[in-house]
Design an enzyme around this catalytic site. Structure first.
Site, PDB file in Angstrom:
ATOM      1  N   CYS A 134       0.842  -1.190   0.000  1.00  0.00           N
ATOM      2  CA  CYS A 134       0.000   0.000   0.000  1.00  0.00           C
ATOM      3  C   CYS A 134       0.882   1.246   0.000  1.00  0.00           C
ATOM      4  CB  CYS A 134      -0.877  -0.042   1.265  1.00  0.00           C
ATOM      5  SG  CYS A 134      -1.912   1.396   1.540  1.00  0.00           S
ATOM      6  N   GLY A 135       0.353   2.341  -0.493  1.00  0.00           N
ATOM      7  CA  GLY A 135       1.081   3.601  -0.437  1.00  0.00           C
ATOM      8  C   GLY A 135       1.362   4.043   0.989  1.00  0.00           C
TER       9      GLY A 135
END
Length: 163
Positions: A40-41
């Protein structure tokens, strides 16, 4: 969710070995619960979470990571792969639990209870994305909910108040 669940410590969850444990294990601690993902970012927040854990664990903080693959398939691994990734890339030493759903028909009871205690932005109960955080006091009550964009360092002052 049973009505007789009065606080976080009345709940149970599966650990990374898929053994059911009581949240009473963490009684009298300040707890930060986070739904985590490896791709995930927001994954770099593992660094900040580990920094918080190391700084405050001797004062009574526990961080509990609940891996979840419900948002963009960003946690595809099994528990062993997740733990290895977190240790190798971020030096994570705080507890990681079994992979769960945080929304929907198969949502974990821990998350059903957390969401019922503190709504998110605009009153929404559902978890919007990875790395949402719930801060729980020593009495097992949810005192704050933070969105994914809230960095772990921004939570430090709230943790300090509870310690």
């Amino acid at each position: 969710m049973p009505v007789d669940v009065n606080n976080f410590f009345d709940l149970k969850a599966k650990d990374k070995a898929k053994q059911e444990i009581s949240m009473q294990t963490f009684e009298n601690k300040v707890i930060l619960v986070v739904n985590v993902a490896s791709k995930c970012g927001f994954t770099p927040q593992y660094t900040g979470l580990e920094e918080l854990y190391k700084k405050y664990k001797d004062q009574g903080l526990v961080i509990i990571g609940f891996p979840c693959n419900q948002f963009g398939g960003q946690e595809p691994g099994n528990e062993e792969e997740i733990e290895s990734f977190c240790q190798v890339n971020f030096g994570v030493t705080f507890p990681l639990m079994a992979k769960i759903d945080v929304n929907g028909e198969k949502e974990d009871p821990v998350y059903a209870w957390l969401k019922s205690q503190k709504a998110g932005l605009m009153g929404l109960q559902r978890i919007k994305w990875n790395f949402e955080k719930f801060l729980i006091n020593r009495e097992g009550k949810v005192v704050e909910r933070y969105s994914s964009i809230t960095t772990p360092s921004a939570i430090a002052k709230d943790i300090e108040k509870l310690l």
